[in-house]
Design an enzyme around this catalytic site. Structure first.
Site, PDB file in Angstrom:
ATOM      1  CE  LYS A  58      45.068  79.116  10.849  1.00 11.50           C
ATOM      2  NZ  LYS A  58      46.129  78.159  11.146  1.00 11.50           N
ATOM      3  N   GLY A 188      47.056  63.314   4.503  1.00  8.74           N
ATOM      4  CA  GLY A 188      47.078  63.637   5.927  1.00  8.74           C
ATOM      5  C   GLY A 188      45.850  64.413   6.358  1.00  8.74           C
ATOM      6  N   GLY A 190      45.339  65.634   9.312  1.00 11.60           N
ATOM      7  CA  GLY A 190      45.685  66.293  10.573  1.00 11.60           C
ATOM      8  C   GLY A 190      45.243  67.747  10.498  1.00 11.60           C
ATOM      9  CD  GLU A 211      45.347  60.291   8.675  1.00 14.01           C
ATOM     10  OE1 GLU A 211      45.652  61.475   8.539  1.00 14.01           O
ATOM     11  OE2 GLU A 211      46.144  59.436   9.143  1.00 14.01           O
ATOM     12  CB  VAL A 245      50.034  57.684   0.020  1.00 15.13           C
ATOM     13  CG1 VAL A 245      50.777  58.025  -1.260  1.00 15.13           C
ATOM     14  CG2 VAL A 245      48.721  58.471   0.103  1.00 15.13           C
ATOM     15  N   GLY A 278      53.073  65.869   8.611  1.00 15.21           N
ATOM     16  CA  GLY A 278      53.707  66.223   9.871  1.00 15.21           C
ATOM     17  C   GLY A 278      54.955  67.051   9.657  1.00 15.21           C
ATOM     18  NE  ARG A 279      56.261  72.654  10.761  1.00 11.15           N
ATOM     19  CZ  ARG A 279      56.700  73.310   9.684  1.00 11.15           C
ATOM     20  NH1 ARG A 279      56.103  73.153   8.521  1.00 11.15           N
ATOM     21  NH2 ARG A 279      57.734  74.126   9.770  1.00 11.15           N
ATOM     22  CG  ASP A 319      57.367  73.734  15.963  1.00  5.84           C
ATOM     23  OD1 ASP A 319      56.625  73.905  16.944  1.00  5.84           O
ATOM     24  OD2 ASP A 319      56.989  73.870  14.782  1.00  5.84           O
ATOM     25  CG  HIS A 451      21.402  86.331  26.749  1.00  3.58           C
ATOM     26  ND1 HIS A 451      21.390  85.082  26.170  1.00  3.58           N
ATOM     27  CD2 HIS A 451      20.300  86.988  26.285  1.00  3.58           C
ATOM     28  CE1 HIS A 451      20.316  84.968  25.404  1.00  3.58           C
ATOM     29  NE2 HIS A 451      19.637  86.123  25.459  1.00  3.58           N
TER      30      HIS A 451
HETATM   31  C1  FAD Z   1      50.577  75.683   7.438  1.00  2.00           C
HETATM   32  C2  FAD Z   1      50.833  75.773   8.917  1.00  2.00           C
HETATM   33  C3  FAD Z   1      49.850  76.304   9.744  1.00  2.00           C
HETATM   34  C4  FAD Z   1      50.079  76.402  11.113  1.00  2.00           C
HETATM   35  N1  FAD Z   1      49.088  76.930  11.882  1.00  2.00           N
HETATM   36  C5  FAD Z   1      49.281  77.054  13.210  1.00  2.00           C
HETATM   37  C6  FAD Z   1      48.282  77.633  14.030  1.00  2.00           C
HETATM   38  O1  FAD Z   1      47.217  78.040  13.567  1.00  2.00           O
HETATM   39  N2  FAD Z   1      48.539  77.753  15.357  1.00  2.00           N
HETATM   40  C7  FAD Z   1      49.702  77.309  15.920  1.00  2.00           C
HETATM   41  O2  FAD Z   1      49.883  77.426  17.128  1.00  2.00           O
HETATM   42  N3  FAD Z   1      50.665  76.750  15.162  1.00  2.00           N
HETATM   43  C8  FAD Z   1      50.484  76.617  13.830  1.00  2.00           C
HETATM   44  N4  FAD Z   1      51.483  76.089  13.057  1.00  2.00           N
HETATM   45  C9  FAD Z   1      52.722  75.625  13.726  1.00  2.00           C
HETATM   46  C10 FAD Z   1      53.612  76.824  14.063  1.00  2.00           C
HETATM   47  O3  FAD Z   1      53.932  77.518  12.883  1.00  2.00           O
HETATM   48  C11 FAD Z   1      54.866  76.340  14.765  1.00  2.00           C
HETATM   49  O4  FAD Z   1      54.505  75.567  15.885  1.00  2.00           O
HETATM   50  C12 FAD Z   1      55.706  77.524  15.244  1.00  2.00           C
HETATM   51  O5  FAD Z   1      56.081  78.335  14.166  1.00  2.00           O
HETATM   52  C13 FAD Z   1      56.945  77.031  15.994  1.00  2.00           C
HETATM   53  O6  FAD Z   1      57.690  78.123  16.400  1.00  2.00           O
HETATM   54  P1  FAD Z   1      59.271  78.029  16.592  1.00  2.00           P
HETATM   55  O7  FAD Z   1      59.694  79.392  17.016  1.00  2.00           O
HETATM   56  O8  FAD Z   1      59.613  76.883  17.437  1.00  2.00           O
HETATM   57  O9  FAD Z   1      59.848  77.678  15.148  1.00  2.00           O
HETATM   58  P2  FAD Z   1      59.706  78.366  13.723  1.00  2.00           P
HETATM   59  O10 FAD Z   1      58.507  79.206  13.625  1.00  2.00           O
HETATM   60  O11 FAD Z   1      59.870  77.261  12.739  1.00  2.00           O
HETATM   61  O12 FAD Z   1      60.934  79.341  13.647  1.00  2.00           O
HETATM   62  C14 FAD Z   1      62.252  78.887  13.644  1.00  2.00           C
HETATM   63  C15 FAD Z   1      63.111  79.964  13.050  1.00  2.00           C
HETATM   64  O13 FAD Z   1      64.473  79.618  13.242  1.00  2.00           O
HETATM   65  C16 FAD Z   1      65.188  79.983  12.088  1.00  2.00           C
HETATM   66  N5  FAD Z   1      66.419  79.218  12.053  1.00  2.00           N
HETATM   67  C17 FAD Z   1      66.564  77.871  11.954  1.00  2.00           C
HETATM   68  N6  FAD Z   1      67.866  77.547  11.998  1.00  2.00           N
HETATM   69  C18 FAD Z   1      68.548  78.706  12.127  1.00  2.00           C
HETATM   70  C19 FAD Z   1      69.917  79.027  12.229  1.00  2.00           C
HETATM   71  N7  FAD Z   1      70.851  78.096  12.220  1.00  2.00           N
HETATM   72  N8  FAD Z   1      70.259  80.320  12.340  1.00  2.00           N
HETATM   73  C20 FAD Z   1      69.336  81.301  12.341  1.00  2.00           C
HETATM   74  N9  FAD Z   1      68.015  81.052  12.253  1.00  2.00           N
HETATM   75  C21 FAD Z   1      67.633  79.778  12.160  1.00  2.00           C
HETATM   76  C22 FAD Z   1      64.239  79.661  10.962  1.00  2.00           C
HETATM   77  O14 FAD Z   1      64.612  80.371   9.796  1.00  2.00           O
HETATM   78  C23 FAD Z   1      62.915  80.133  11.554  1.00  2.00           C
HETATM   79  O15 FAD Z   1      62.672  81.486  11.272  1.00  2.00           O
HETATM   80  C24 FAD Z   1      51.301  75.981  11.680  1.00  2.00           C
HETATM   81  C25 FAD Z   1      52.305  75.482  10.849  1.00  2.00           C
HETATM   82  C26 FAD Z   1      52.080  75.374   9.488  1.00  2.00           C
HETATM   83  C27 FAD Z   1      53.174  74.842   8.611  1.00  2.00           C
END
Ligand code: FAD
Length: 479
Positions: A58, A188, A190, A211, A245, A278-279, A319, A451
């Site tokens: 952002k 992609g 997306g 895509e 691709v 994707g992720r 996630d 408004h």
């Molecule tokens: C480029 C990009 C843009 C995005 N933009 C948006 C957006 O605008 N809005 C939105 O809602 N979402 C967006 N997302 C998605 C969003 O980032 C994720 O949905 C979100 O971060 C998920 O949160 P989480 O806490 O599940 O996981 P994560 O944010 O992935 O955090 C997981 C954490 O766990 C830690 N971890 C993993 N394994 C271990 C372990 N064994 N021990 C200790 N720590 C560990 C990792 O280091 C990480 O810090 C975007 C993603 C990307 C890549």
């Protein structure tokens, strides 16, 4: 003897850090384990979202948008600035500063809420124990009454385009470019592909998006997706649908991509290629086999509606579990799980999770789109309103797009709101709140809006559901 906790959260992304803060607020003794280290080798909180996701993307979307405003639109509204030039190093510095402020904020919140921050890799070694391995390889085992797995996700690689330092990159690499690539390929179309493609397109790259699917943004209402496709094309992004691709080759520091489409085999050369397909959930090294925590067939930690795994006292959120990969979904699951652990009744409404694509204009939606509702056999009535008829949007010199309300034909209950416009990501909150409260389209129609405001377009779309829009000619029969 290592400390004993009521809750240990593994991962400090928006799922994990929120779960930890909420647990501590509920009076539970809480620790949060994080293994992410920044370029300086320091452990940082915030996960994907703050470090390489929502926030840095952002920051670059905003700076590149402001550049386009200055280059293409300031003169239209009477501001002559000459020919602006993007300073990529400065933009990156700004982005890094934004990350640092956000990441520092989480550490401060942990201190303020007495969350113990544990640095290192966490592993669930029994239903009541987490082993933490620090950067130095030292291992400590902590006891926990409850464990929350919030380990997030990582980008998916595809065999035809293996990542190649500086040339074929994933979304994290695309946030780090130190100059504008002349020809940029994005695999992609997306959310992430469109956002990152937009950043570099605005700064001067010739962007081609490949895509594989034939339908553009199939999760978005068809009218809104069609409008988006038209506008992104107008901005110069070449979005090729049905382009699969099949291979890539590095030749003289250029990337040659092979793909097939309706016309057969194709080839295109880029200076850089971003892979945004994707992720996938990240569970590596987190679950000891003895604990028996089940994964589903796609590798997500298997959970019920309240994020309980199959092992009592162990939860998983964000996630790494089913559902949309969105930061706010992860955070809300974090709150729900903390409340459940604290002994409260809690649940989440998965039908009212908003999604936003931060392009310009933004695309935002919540709930069902018209095609989903029809497929589900629900009879709907819809109301749409164009921003070209909204006074504030015209005054903002940003009158592209429309708002569309989807309501149940029988009950008038709002089933979805879909918007493409400037700040659609802010406007969508109206639909989320309306759906949370089970509102009807008439409820929105009878609400008094400020408004001039772009929110009035949502009001008018709700009025249009029954043919009563004021600032446009209604085509449908009034009720
Ligand atoms: C480029 C990009 C843009 C995005 N933009 C948006 C957006 O605008 N809005 C939105 O809602 N979402 C967006 N997302 C998605 C969003 O980032 C994720 O949905 C979100 O971060 C998920 O949160 P989480 O806490 O599940 O996981 P994560 O944010 O992935 O955090 C997981 C954490 O766990 C830690 N971890 C993993 N394994 C271990 C372990 N064994 N021990 C200790 N720590 C560990 C990792 O280091 C990480 O810090 C975007 C993603 C990307 C890549």
């Amino acid at each position: 003897m290592a400390d004993k906790f009521d809750v240990i959260v593994i991962g400090a992304g928006p799922g994990g850090y929120v779960a930890a803060i909420r647990s501590a607020q509920m009076g539970l003794k809480t620790a949060c384990v994080e293994k992410w280290v920044n370029k300086e080798g320091k452990t940082v909180h915030g996960g994907t979202c703050l470090n390489v996701g929502c926030i840095p993307s952002k920051a670059l979307l905003e700076t590149s948008h402001k550049f386009v405003e200055a280059r293409d639109h300031y003169a239209e509204i009477g501001i002559d600035v000459g020919e602006p030039t993007p300073n990529i190093a400065k933009m990156q510095e700004f982005k890094e500063g934004v990350i640092a402020k956000n990441v520092g904020g989480i550490s401060a919140l942990f201190k303020a809420n007495s969350v113990t921050a544990l640095e290192g890799s966490g592993k669930v070694v029994s239903d009541k124990q987490v082993e933490v391995t620090g950067q130095d390889g030292e291992t400590t085992t902590y006891d926990a009454e409850n464990i929350v797995i919030a380990s997030g996700s990582v980008p998916v690689d595809i065999p035809p385009t293996p990542l190649t330092e500086g040339l074929i990159v994933d979304s994290s690499g695309a946030l780090e470019f130190d100059e504008v690539p002349k020809r940029l390929g994005v695999i992609g179309a997306g959310v992430i592909g469109l956002e990152l493609g937009s950043v570099w397109n605005r700064l001067g790259s010739e962007v081609t998006v490949l895509e594989a699917m034939d339908a553009f943004l199939p999760m978005v209402d068809k009218d809104i997706a069609k409008e988006g496709q038209k506008l992104f094309k107008k901005q110069g992004m070449d979005i090729k649908m049905g382009a699969r691709v099949t291979g890539s080759e590095i030749k003289d520091k250029e990337v040659v991509v092979k793909y097939s489409d309706a016309n057969g085999e194709q080839e295109q050369t880029f200076d850089k290629l971003i892979v945004c397909v994707g992720r996938r959930p990240y569970t590596e090294g987190i679950l000891s086999d003895d604990v028996g925590i089940k994964l589903d067939e796609r590798g997500f930690v298997f959970v019920d509606d309240q994020c309980r795994t199959n092992v009592s006292g162990v939860y998983a959120i964000g996630d790494v579990v089913r559902g949309p990969m969105l930061a706010h979904k992860a955070s809300e699951e974090g709150v729900m799980v903390a409340d459940i652990i604290a002994g409260h009744k809690a649940e989440m409404n998965y039908d009212a999770i908003p999604s936003v694509i931060y392009t310009s204009p933004e695309v935002a939606w919540v709930g069902m789109n018209e095609q989903d509702a029809k497929e589900a056999g629900i009879e709907v009535k819809t109301g749409s309103f164009p921003f070209s008829a909204n006074g504030r949007a015209l005054a903002n010199n940003a009158s592209e797009g429309m708002a569309k309300v989807i309501a149940d034909a029988e009950t008038d209950r709002i089933l979805g709101l879909h918007i493409i416009s400037q700040h659609a990501g802010e406007l969508i909150a109206q639909g989320v709140i309306a759906m949370e409260f089970g509102s009807s389209a008439e409820d929105l129609a009878l609400t008094c809006y400020a408004h001039p405001s772009t929110s009035e377009a949502v009001h008018e779309a709700a009025l249009a559901v029954d043919g009563h829009a004021i600032h446009m000619a209604n085509r449908k029969k009034r009720k």
